[in-house]
Motif scaffolding. Structure first.
Motif, PDB file in Angstrom:
ATOM      1  N   SER A  48       0.832  -1.213   0.000  1.00  0.00           N
ATOM      2  CA  SER A  48       0.000   0.000   0.000  1.00  0.00           C
ATOM      3  C   SER A  48       0.858   1.252   0.000  1.00  0.00           C
ATOM      4  O   SER A  48       0.501   2.277  -0.601  1.00  0.00           O
ATOM      5  CB  SER A  48      -0.931   0.009   1.212  1.00  0.00           C
ATOM      6  N   PHE A  49       1.995   1.203   0.672  1.00  0.00           N
ATOM      7  CA  PHE A  49       2.868   2.377   0.720  1.00  0.00           C
ATOM      8  C   PHE A  49       3.494   2.645  -0.643  1.00  0.00           C
ATOM      9  O   PHE A  49       3.658   3.797  -1.050  1.00  0.00           O
ATOM     10  CB  PHE A  49       3.951   2.178   1.783  1.00  0.00           C
ATOM     11  N   GLN A  50       3.867   1.581  -1.346  1.00  0.00           N
ATOM     12  CA  GLN A  50       4.409   1.773  -2.693  1.00  0.00           C
ATOM     13  C   GLN A  50       3.327   2.314  -3.632  1.00  0.00           C
ATOM     14  O   GLN A  50       3.610   3.142  -4.510  1.00  0.00           O
ATOM     15  CB  GLN A  50       4.954   0.453  -3.219  1.00  0.00           C
ATOM     16  N   LYS A  51       2.105   1.848  -3.453  1.00  0.00           N
ATOM     17  CA  LYS A  51       1.010   2.339  -4.282  1.00  0.00           C
ATOM     18  C   LYS A  51       0.767   3.825  -4.031  1.00  0.00           C
ATOM     19  O   LYS A  51       0.520   4.595  -4.971  1.00  0.00           O
ATOM     20  CB  LYS A  51      -0.256   1.534  -3.996  1.00  0.00           C
ATOM     21  N   ILE A  52       0.860   4.250  -2.773  1.00  0.00           N
ATOM     22  CA  ILE A  52       0.685   5.668  -2.456  1.00  0.00           C
ATOM     23  C   ILE A  52       1.784   6.486  -3.111  1.00  0.00           C
ATOM     24  O   ILE A  52       1.534   7.533  -3.728  1.00  0.00           O
ATOM     25  CB  ILE A  52       0.677   5.888  -0.926  1.00  0.00           C
ATOM     26  N   ALA A  53       3.024   6.014  -2.993  1.00  0.00           N
ATOM     27  CA  ALA A  53       4.151   6.737  -3.592  1.00  0.00           C
ATOM     28  C   ALA A  53       3.984   6.866  -5.102  1.00  0.00           C
ATOM     29  O   ALA A  53       4.250   7.917  -5.692  1.00  0.00           O
ATOM     30  CB  ALA A  53       5.461   6.031  -3.263  1.00  0.00           C
ATOM     31  N   GLY A  54       3.531   5.803  -5.737  1.00  0.00           N
ATOM     32  CA  GLY A  54       3.360   5.810  -7.183  1.00  0.00           C
ATOM     33  C   GLY A  54       2.125   6.538  -7.649  1.00  0.00           C
ATOM     34  O   GLY A  54       2.004   6.871  -8.831  1.00  0.00           O
ATOM     35  N   SER A  55       1.227   6.810  -6.719  1.00  0.00           N
ATOM     36  CA  SER A  55      -0.034   7.452  -7.083  1.00  0.00           C
ATOM     37  C   SER A  55       0.113   8.952  -7.272  1.00  0.00           C
ATOM     38  O   SER A  55      -0.683   9.573  -7.971  1.00  0.00           O
ATOM     39  CB  SER A  55      -1.080   7.168  -5.991  1.00  0.00           C
ATOM     40  N   PHE A  56       1.143   9.539  -6.651  1.00  0.00           N
ATOM     41  CA  PHE A  56       1.322  10.989  -6.702  1.00  0.00           C
ATOM     42  C   PHE A  56       2.450  11.382  -7.647  1.00  0.00           C
ATOM     43  O   PHE A  56       3.321  10.573  -7.973  1.00  0.00           O
ATOM     44  CB  PHE A  56       1.613  11.535  -5.299  1.00  0.00           C
ATOM     45  N   ASN A  57       2.436  12.651  -8.034  1.00  0.00           N
ATOM     46  CA  ASN A  57       3.436  13.174  -8.969  1.00  0.00           C
ATOM     47  C   ASN A  57       4.452  14.061  -8.259  1.00  0.00           C
ATOM     48  O   ASN A  57       4.930  15.043  -8.818  1.00  0.00           O
ATOM     49  CB  ASN A  57       2.744  13.982 -10.079  1.00  0.00           C
ATOM     50  N   PHE A  58       4.776  13.738  -7.007  1.00  0.00           N
ATOM     51  CA  PHE A  58       5.728  14.546  -6.262  1.00  0.00           C
ATOM     52  C   PHE A  58       7.156  14.095  -6.540  1.00  0.00           C
ATOM     53  O   PHE A  58       7.412  12.911  -6.761  1.00  0.00           O
ATOM     54  CB  PHE A  58       5.468  14.439  -4.754  1.00  0.00           C
ATOM     55  N   ASP A  59       8.087  15.068  -6.471  1.00  0.00           N
ATOM     56  CA  ASP A  59       9.493  14.700  -6.592  1.00  0.00           C
ATOM     57  C   ASP A  59      10.093  14.580  -5.192  1.00  0.00           C
ATOM     58  O   ASP A  59       9.380  14.647  -4.185  1.00  0.00           O
ATOM     59  CB  ASP A  59      10.254  15.715  -7.445  1.00  0.00           C
ATOM     60  N   ALA A  60      11.414  14.422  -5.126  1.00  0.00           N
ATOM     61  CA  ALA A  60      12.074  14.209  -3.840  1.00  0.00           C
ATOM     62  C   ALA A  60      11.957  15.418  -2.918  1.00  0.00           C
ATOM     63  O   ALA A  60      12.098  15.291  -1.699  1.00  0.00           O
ATOM     64  CB  ALA A  60      13.543  13.866  -4.065  1.00  0.00           C
ATOM     65  N   ASP A  61      11.690  16.597  -3.490  1.00  0.00           N
ATOM     66  CA  ASP A  61      11.532  17.807  -2.684  1.00  0.00           C
ATOM     67  C   ASP A  61      10.084  18.033  -2.257  1.00  0.00           C
ATOM     68  O   ASP A  61       9.782  19.019  -1.584  1.00  0.00           O
ATOM     69  CB  ASP A  61      12.021  19.025  -3.467  1.00  0.00           C
ATOM     70  N   GLY A  62       9.200  17.145  -2.695  1.00  0.00           N
ATOM     71  CA  GLY A  62       7.811  17.260  -2.271  1.00  0.00           C
ATOM     72  C   GLY A  62       6.982  18.221  -3.072  1.00  0.00           C
ATOM     73  O   GLY A  62       5.937  18.686  -2.597  1.00  0.00           O
ATOM     74  N   ILE A  63       7.389  18.550  -4.311  1.00  0.00           N
ATOM     75  CA  ILE A  63       6.568  19.403  -5.175  1.00  0.00           C
ATOM     76  C   ILE A  63       6.232  18.637  -6.443  1.00  0.00           C
ATOM     77  O   ILE A  63       6.855  17.614  -6.753  1.00  0.00           O
ATOM     78  CB  ILE A  63       7.275  20.723  -5.525  1.00  0.00           C
ATOM     79  N   ILE A  64       5.224  19.135  -7.165  1.00  0.00           N
ATOM     80  CA  ILE A  64       4.811  18.455  -8.387  1.00  0.00           C
ATOM     81  C   ILE A  64       5.996  18.375  -9.349  1.00  0.00           C
ATOM     82  O   ILE A  64       6.728  19.338  -9.520  1.00  0.00           O
ATOM     83  CB  ILE A  64       3.643  19.212  -9.052  1.00  0.00           C
ATOM     84  N   GLN A  65       6.161  17.230  -9.954  1.00  0.00           N
ATOM     85  CA  GLN A  65       7.292  17.021 -10.847  1.00  0.00           C
ATOM     86  C   GLN A  65       7.278  18.031 -11.989  1.00  0.00           C
ATOM     87  O   GLN A  65       6.233  18.433 -12.475  1.00  0.00           O
ATOM     88  CB  GLN A  65       7.264  15.605 -11.416  1.00  0.00           C
TER      89      GLN A  65
END
Length: 769
Positions: A603-620
């Motif tokens: 579930s945690f990997q799915k959450i990570a893959g569900s969003f378009n955030f980069d390592a700094d926490g902003i939209i890619q």
């Protein structure tokens, strides 16, 4: 013979080790590598169906191998719009089809290319309104600062060195702070307007006289009637330039009169750079020079009215004061276009005569007439003030309440026009054109972000709108002005000026998947009308907020969003710390050592893959269009491994495979109809509760009622109850299928079994019989 229980225990004792072992299988590994390397290059459903390895991999992952022959059917599933409850996939009872459709994005729920979404339009309008409110606060702050520092200057250059104070003064008198000439401005500020030899009198005044003469000559030429259209155009241009120059010199005179600097830039001993009257003149002029009257300006007007009205001695004197006249008309809702003669007539009427003609006029005119004490000849009624305390209080209170009504009406009209015209914009060139509709929406947008149309050229606007506001190296970010960054974010123009899709923290497909999963999870525990309404409200909130969410910080700051997200992914919000979730959201799934990849719960990997955030926490920075995002890829590959494990288990024991399959599917099941639609699940339940196989031919509703005698659908959310059902199934399956009873096998020499297993089986046997 190995029992189903033994086989099941072997595979579930350490599920991560089991999955790793399956992933290491050469065939499984080869297919997984091909899928991962190829899926990103597939752009259409035709390509997906044409690649037999990709197609087979996907169908096996989602447990639909037996449907591989039905490509037309699967196409309809993949092209289903999951936001439409009547779409093909949503009409199918088997949840595996909806899960398959949600794993890919073939354009059915992809966000449309649109210049602005509804949320972006609403946000822009909200920013427009907020900017108006903020401008008054900024106005007060700037004025307070100028008031505090302006009397501390000891020489004229102190003003030039203090850029905030300098810009305040220059803006007040219509001078561009970016292009002013230092020598000219210094000469003006050190001029004594009473001294004929000062700069303004010796240098500027002759120019004004010269320009005035030229204006007179040009007017004579224009009136001659012998000019061609081109000549008239030239004359009008020159008239405008000379008139503007005279106005500028007029501003210079007023600025010079506002300061007490000597010709050398210093001050006489004991003389302040500005006295109170001069300071008041500058600050009030600055306040009233703004594009619209703010609350600060309205309060200054109120103060002026209260200080001035008692000194008015006649009606003509009142009407000759434009500031007072405007205020009193505004206070009583009388249009400012009303003629002076009509206003004068109303104020001369006897309002005590209820049959008088004044009562045939508008309510505003009647109230205005009652607010003053004038006689029919325009004099003040003997023995009375022009306004008594009540009349004065009513007038000033009404003014403060209504001073911005006209502006509010203009705003409402501007907003309506913006909403009407913005959707008609075809591309950036259209948006930046000189067409009236384009000018209307462009200036509205600029005003929302406090940008003057004169402040930025069309060329620069084009650079701004074609910049990526999320790329720190883009043109708009290098401007270091947040107004323009937010302006660029408010629209969806691409690098070539065409209209693109809005950039969301989650794709429209993912937002749909999350909100539907949340609604299902919530309502299965509370299916009341109130529960459904609450779930729908939270799902709607999530969808709306995700359309403007830009950073992980914004997500983490909203508990409602986090709750929806975690519940949708089958996690308990109380068990997931903020630190864990933040680390997951900023994980790189391409890095096997990233935080999300090190978690045992997919579930945690799915959450990570569900969003378009980069390592700094902003939209890619870049939007990479693919039919499957990282969440779908992670889920597909995990499900493929799970299917491989279940197939392997089935080679030893069909019962073990059924048990593994049930345990995986249990949390996703929301109705008994879904169980009956899946033969493997139906067999599991019939075995578990000793329901005859012959019932499978019964009416579907009869079967449903029969099944629900033994369990409640919400039991499938309880891991302990699920484990109990699995254990019961395994025991009964082996009994029904003639497998060796592991409890008896301990007495034979051809097998071995641990003491813990014997104890567990004994406990299970006691609970079942």
């Amino acid at each position: 013979m190995i029992s189903s229980f033994q086989s099941y225990t072997f595979y579930t004792k350490d599920i991560n080790e089991t999955l790793a072992r399956a992933a290491a299988d050469p065939i499984v590994s080869r297919e997984a590598e091909y899928y991962r390397n190829t899926i990103g290059s597939i752009t259409s459903v035709d390509e997906f169906l044409a690649d037999d390895r990709i197609y087979a991999y996907a169908l096996k992952a989602y447990g639909l191998e037996e449907m591989a022959y039905a490509k037309a059917f699967i196409r309809k599933v993949l092209e289903s719009d999951l936001t439409d409850t009547d779409s093909f996939a949503n009409r199918l009872t088997d949840v595996k089809y909806k899960t398959l459709a949600a794993a890919y994005d073939f354009g059915s729920t992809v966000t449309s290319e649109i210049i602005q979404t509804t949320s972006q339009i609403d946000d822009l309008i909200g920013t427009y309104k907020q900017t108006i409110q903020n401008n008054d606060a900024i106005l007060r702050q700037e004025t307070n600062y100028f008031t505090a520092v302006s009397k501390n200057f000891t020489e004229v250059d102190d003003l030039f060195k203090n850029t905030a104070a300098r810009d305040y003064v220059f803006t007040t008198f219509g001078i561009d702070p970016k292009t002013f000439d230092y020598e000219t401005m210094r000469n003006v500020l050190t001029s004594d307007i009473a001294d004929p030899d000062s700069y303004v009198n010796s240098v500027l005044a002759p120019k004004v006289a010269e320009w005035s003469t030229l204006i007179d000559d040009l007017n004579v030429q224009r009136a001659s009637g012998s000019n061609s259209p081109a000549q008239i155009q030239r004359i009008d241009y020159l008239l405008g330039q000379y008139t503007k120059s005279i106005e500028t010199v007029g501003n210079y005179y007023e600025m010079a009169a506002s300061f007490n600097f000597k010709a050398d830039g210093t001050l006489d001993a004991g003389v302040e750079p500005m006295n109170d009257a001069q300071q008041k003149l500058v600050t009030e002029r600055y306040v009233f020079s703004q594009p619209r009257l703010t609350a600060t300006g309205a309060l200054l007007n109120k103060q002026y009215y209260e200080e001035t009205i008692s000194g008015i001695t006649s009606l003509d004197e009142l009407l000759s004061n434009p500031r007072l006249s405007t205020m009193m008309l505004t206070a009583y809702g009388v249009p400012l276009t009303t003629s002076r003669s009509d206003v004068k007539w109303a104020l001369q009427q006897d309002t005590s005569d209820l049959g008088g003609e004044i009562y045939s006029k508008s309510a505003g005119m009647i109230a205005l007439a009652k607010a003053f004490n004038f006689e029919s000849d325009g004099t003040i009624t003997p023995g009375k003030d022009i306004q008594d305390e009540t009349q004065l209080h009513t007038t000033t209170s009404n003014y403060i309440a209504y001073y911005d009504d006209a502006d509010d009406e203009k705003d409402a009209a501007a907003i309506a026009k913006y909403k009407l015209y913005i959707g008609l914009t075809a591309n950036l060139n259209d948006f930046l054109s000189l067409q009236p509709a384009a000018v209307t929406i462009r200036e509205f947008a600029l005003k929302a972000f406090n940008v003057s149309p004169d402040e930025v050229s069309t060329y620069k606007l084009k650079q701004i709108f074609t910049s990526d506001p999320y790329d720190p190296n883009s043109f708009v970010n290098k401007m270091k002005d947040d107004r323009f960054i937010q302006l660029a974010k408010a629209f969806n123009f691409t690098e070539d000026g065409s209209i693109g899709a809005p950039r969301y923290a989650q794709s429209e497909n993912e937002i749909t998947r999350i909100t539907k999963a949340y609604y299902t999870a919530y309502t299965r525990l509370d299916s009341s009308d109130t529960g459904k309404a609450a779930a729908e409200a939270e799902a709607s909130y999530y969808r709306t907020k995700l359309q403007s969410l830009e950073t992980v910080d914004q997500l983490m700051a909203d508990p409602r969003l986090i709750n929806v997200l975690l519940v949708a992914e089958g996690l308990k919000p109380k068990d997931v710390t903020a630190e864990t979730l933040r680390a997951v959201l900023t994980s790189d799934l391409d890095d096997p050592e990233s935080f999300a990849n090190l978690q045992t719960d997919i579930s945690f990997q799915k959450i990570a893959g569900s969003f378009n955030f980069d390592a700094d926490g902003i939209i890619q920075t870049k939007n990479t269009h693919s039919i499957q995002n990282d969440r779908g890829l992670v889920e597909t590959q995990r499900l493929y491994l799970t299917q491989a494990v279940e197939e392997e288990a089935g080679e030893d024991s069909v019962g073990a495979r059924l048990a593994l399959y049930f345990k995986r599917m249990a949390p996703t099941l929301t109705s008994t109809y879904e169980i009956l639609a899946d033969e493997a699940l139906a067999q599991f339940f019939r075995t578990t509760f000793s329901i005859s196989e012959e019932t499978a031919a019964s009416n579907i509703d009869v079967q449903k009622a029969m099944f629900e005698r033994y369990y409640e659908i919400d039991d499938l959310l309880d891991p302990d109850k699920v484990d109990t059902m699995v254990q019961r199934f395994l025991a009964l399956y082996d009994v029904q299928n003639g497998a060796v009873d592991p409890l008896l096998a301990v007495f034979s020499n051809d097998t071995s079994i641990s003491f813990e297993t014997v104890a567990a089986l004994s406990q299970l046997r006691n609970s079942l019989y």
